[in-house]
Write a protein that holds these residues in place. Structure first.
Motif, PDB file in Angstrom:
ATOM      1  N   ILE A   1      35.210   4.129 -15.047  1.00  0.00           N
ATOM      2  CA  ILE A   1      35.103   5.564 -14.768  1.00  0.00           C
ATOM      3  C   ILE A   1      34.718   5.734 -13.296  1.00  0.00           C
ATOM      4  O   ILE A   1      33.647   5.280 -12.880  1.00  0.00           O
ATOM      5  N   CYS A   2      35.588   6.340 -12.512  1.00  0.00           N
ATOM      6  CA  CYS A   2      35.362   6.486 -11.071  1.00  0.00           C
ATOM      7  C   CYS A   2      35.323   7.966 -10.684  1.00  0.00           C
ATOM      8  O   CYS A   2      36.085   8.778 -11.220  1.00  0.00           O
ATOM      9  N   LEU A   3      34.434   8.284  -9.749  1.00  0.00           N
ATOM     10  CA  LEU A   3      34.316   9.644  -9.239  1.00  0.00           C
ATOM     11  C   LEU A   3      34.239   9.612  -7.720  1.00  0.00           C
ATOM     12  O   LEU A   3      33.597   8.730  -7.136  1.00  0.00           O
ATOM     13  N   HIS A   4      34.884  10.574  -7.093  1.00  0.00           N
ATOM     14  CA  HIS A   4      34.718  10.776  -5.650  1.00  0.00           C
ATOM     15  C   HIS A   4      34.985  12.238  -5.336  1.00  0.00           C
ATOM     16  O   HIS A   4      35.677  12.941  -6.088  1.00  0.00           O
ATOM     17  N   SER A   5      34.465  12.699  -4.215  1.00  0.00           N
ATOM     18  CA  SER A   5      34.545  14.127  -3.874  1.00  0.00           C
ATOM     19  C   SER A   5      35.781  14.425  -3.035  1.00  0.00           C
ATOM     20  O   SER A   5      36.409  13.526  -2.477  1.00  0.00           O
ATOM     21  N   ASN A   6      36.109  15.708  -2.955  1.00  0.00           N
ATOM     22  CA  ASN A   6      37.190  16.160  -2.077  1.00  0.00           C
ATOM     23  C   ASN A   6      36.596  16.559  -0.732  1.00  0.00           C
ATOM     24  O   ASN A   6      36.916  17.600  -0.178  1.00  0.00           O
ATOM     25  N   SER A   7      35.724  15.697  -0.224  1.00  0.00           N
ATOM     26  CA  SER A   7      34.925  16.041   0.956  1.00  0.00           C
ATOM     27  C   SER A   7      35.767  16.279   2.202  1.00  0.00           C
ATOM     28  O   SER A   7      35.344  16.972   3.119  1.00  0.00           O
ATOM     29  N   THR A   8      36.964  15.692   2.263  1.00  0.00           N
ATOM     30  CA  THR A   8      37.785  15.876   3.460  1.00  0.00           C
ATOM     31  C   THR A   8      38.217  17.329   3.629  1.00  0.00           C
ATOM     32  O   THR A   8      38.622  17.743   4.707  1.00  0.00           O
ATOM     33  N   LYS A   9      38.111  18.106   2.548  1.00  0.00           N
ATOM     34  CA  LYS A   9      38.485  19.516   2.614  1.00  0.00           C
ATOM     35  C   LYS A   9      37.279  20.416   2.884  1.00  0.00           C
ATOM     36  O   LYS A   9      37.425  21.618   3.003  1.00  0.00           O
ATOM     37  N   MET A  10      36.104  19.796   2.937  1.00  0.00           N
ATOM     38  CA  MET A  10      34.883  20.589   3.067  1.00  0.00           C
ATOM     39  C   MET A  10      34.170  20.255   4.374  1.00  0.00           C
ATOM     40  O   MET A  10      33.560  19.194   4.501  1.00  0.00           O
ATOM     41  N   ALA A  11      34.264  21.139   5.341  1.00  0.00           N
ATOM     42  CA  ALA A  11      33.577  20.909   6.612  1.00  0.00           C
ATOM     43  C   ALA A  11      32.068  20.921   6.413  1.00  0.00           C
ATOM     44  O   ALA A  11      31.322  20.246   7.121  1.00  0.00           O
ATOM     45  N   LEU A  12      31.602  21.656   5.401  1.00  0.00           N
ATOM     46  CA  LEU A  12      30.175  21.750   5.132  1.00  0.00           C
ATOM     47  C   LEU A  12      29.600  20.414   4.703  1.00  0.00           C
ATOM     48  O   LEU A  12      28.460  20.082   5.014  1.00  0.00           O
ATOM     49  N   PHE A  13      30.426  19.622   4.014  1.00  0.00           N
ATOM     50  CA  PHE A  13      29.955  18.350   3.482  1.00  0.00           C
ATOM     51  C   PHE A  13      30.121  17.214   4.485  1.00  0.00           C
ATOM     52  O   PHE A  13      29.598  16.120   4.278  1.00  0.00           O
ATOM     53  N   ALA A  14      30.877  17.446   5.541  1.00  0.00           N
ATOM     54  CA  ALA A  14      31.188  16.382   6.483  1.00  0.00           C
ATOM     55  C   ALA A  14      29.914  15.707   6.982  1.00  0.00           C
ATOM     56  O   ALA A  14      29.038  16.347   7.545  1.00  0.00           O
ATOM     57  N   GLY A  15      29.837  14.394   6.763  1.00  0.00           N
ATOM     58  CA  GLY A  15      28.679  13.631   7.204  1.00  0.00           C
ATOM     59  C   GLY A  15      27.459  13.824   6.332  1.00  0.00           C
ATOM     60  O   GLY A  15      26.403  13.272   6.622  1.00  0.00           O
ATOM     61  N   GLY A  16      27.564  14.574   5.250  1.00  0.00           N
ATOM     62  CA  GLY A  16      26.424  14.842   4.393  1.00  0.00           C
ATOM     63  C   GLY A  16      26.322  13.864   3.237  1.00  0.00           C
ATOM     64  O   GLY A  16      27.000  12.848   3.173  1.00  0.00           O
ATOM     65  N   LYS A  17      25.450  14.207   2.294  1.00  0.00           N
ATOM     66  CA  LYS A  17      25.208  13.354   1.145  1.00  0.00           C
ATOM     67  C   LYS A  17      25.220  14.208  -0.112  1.00  0.00           C
ATOM     68  O   LYS A  17      24.722  15.333  -0.122  1.00  0.00           O
ATOM     69  N   LEU A  18      25.779  13.669  -1.154  1.00  0.00           N
ATOM     70  CA  LEU A  18      25.940  14.399  -2.402  1.00  0.00           C
ATOM     71  C   LEU A  18      25.230  13.653  -3.528  1.00  0.00           C
ATOM     72  O   LEU A  18      25.352  12.433  -3.641  1.00  0.00           O
ATOM     73  N   ARG A  19      24.496  14.400  -4.339  1.00  0.00           N
ATOM     74  CA  ARG A  19      23.865  13.821  -5.531  1.00  0.00           C
ATOM     75  C   ARG A  19      24.665  14.277  -6.753  1.00  0.00           C
ATOM     76  O   ARG A  19      24.920  15.467  -6.933  1.00  0.00           O
ATOM     77  N   VAL A  20      25.059  13.306  -7.573  1.00  0.00           N
ATOM     78  CA  VAL A  20      25.854  13.597  -8.756  1.00  0.00           C
ATOM     79  C   VAL A  20      25.052  13.208  -9.997  1.00  0.00           C
ATOM     80  O   VAL A  20      24.636  12.052 -10.137  1.00  0.00           O
ATOM     81  N   HIS A  21      24.817  14.173 -10.870  1.00  0.00           N
ATOM     82  CA  HIS A  21      24.167  13.912 -12.155  1.00  0.00           C
ATOM     83  C   HIS A  21      25.271  13.708 -13.191  1.00  0.00           C
ATOM     84  O   HIS A  21      26.107  14.589 -13.400  1.00  0.00           O
TER      85      HIS A  21
END
Length: 216
Positions: A101-121
């Motif tokens: 089971i693999c998960l990843h974000s669509n961060s390339t479309k989100m300038a807000l997330f660029a260089g940030g960190k995401l917590r996934v529950h």
């Protein structure tokens, strides 16, 4: 040994997996879940985005999504779909074994997330844990006793699937062991033949050497 104790024991044997993890904008996280065949799996997740101003994780914006990809033991993709910042995915296993089971974000479309960190529950429920028993009781108009019987039947069915999966694993391990033992046997025979052939060749070579030196 009461029925309630039996249910608690089964709940301990087959718990759901709840965890959280951190990923970067291009990072991909994968998990391995051993699942019997013909077993339903439900995964629920929610995301939080790191906020530098408050130095804490805050609920993610609606535009941030997660891509979920699931592979069966034969590495065949059985689910590949884009979800929102909070989501729920469901699949049924058709092959027993380790599912990825693999998960990843669509961060390339989100300038807000660029260089940030995401917590996934992430919460993964397997087998009878996917059933919403209060909803089933309301829909089928079951009494408390009937609902407990229904739960026990579902849990017994799941135990049977787990036992079948364990027998499947034991059979695979036995076949692997037999194959390994057979290879070791043939390798030992090959080594013995090589030693015998080498010895015969050395004896002939030494005899020719001594004859040439007229020592024999």
């Amino acid at each position: 040994f009461s029925t309630a104790s039996f249910i608690l024991l089964l709940a301990w044997i087959y718990p759901s997996d709840a965890l959280y993890f951190h990923i970067g904008e291009t990072e991909k996280k994968c998990f391995i879940e051993e699942i019997p065949d013909e077993t339903m799996v439900i995964g629920k997740y929610r995301t939080q985005l790191w906020d530098k101003q408050t130095s804490s994780f805050l609920p993610s914006t609606p535009g941030l999504g997660m891509h979920v990809e699931i592979k069966d033991p034969d590495t065949k993709i059985i689910l590949s779909r884009q979800y929102g910042s909070d989501g729920r995915f469901t699949f049924t296993s058709h092959t027993p074994g380790e599912h990825q089971i693999c998960l990843h974000s669509n961060s390339t479309k989100m300038a807000l997330f660029a260089g940030g960190k995401l917590r996934v529950h992430l919460d993964i429920q397997v087998g009878e844990h996917t059933n919403n028993y209060p909803e089933i009781a309301a829909k089928d108009k079951l009494t408390e006793l009937q609902l407990r019987v229904r739960q026990l039947l579902d849990q017994v069915e799941q135990i049977q699937k787990e036992q079948n999966y364990q027998r499947y694993r034991e059979e695979r391990f036995r076949m692997t062991s037999e194959s390994t033992n057979q290879r070791v046997l043939w390798w030992s025979i090959a080594q013995t033949i090589i030693l015998i052939v080498t010895g015969i060749w050395q004896m002939k070579h030494l005899k020719s050497f001594f004859e040439a030196k007229k020592l024999v």
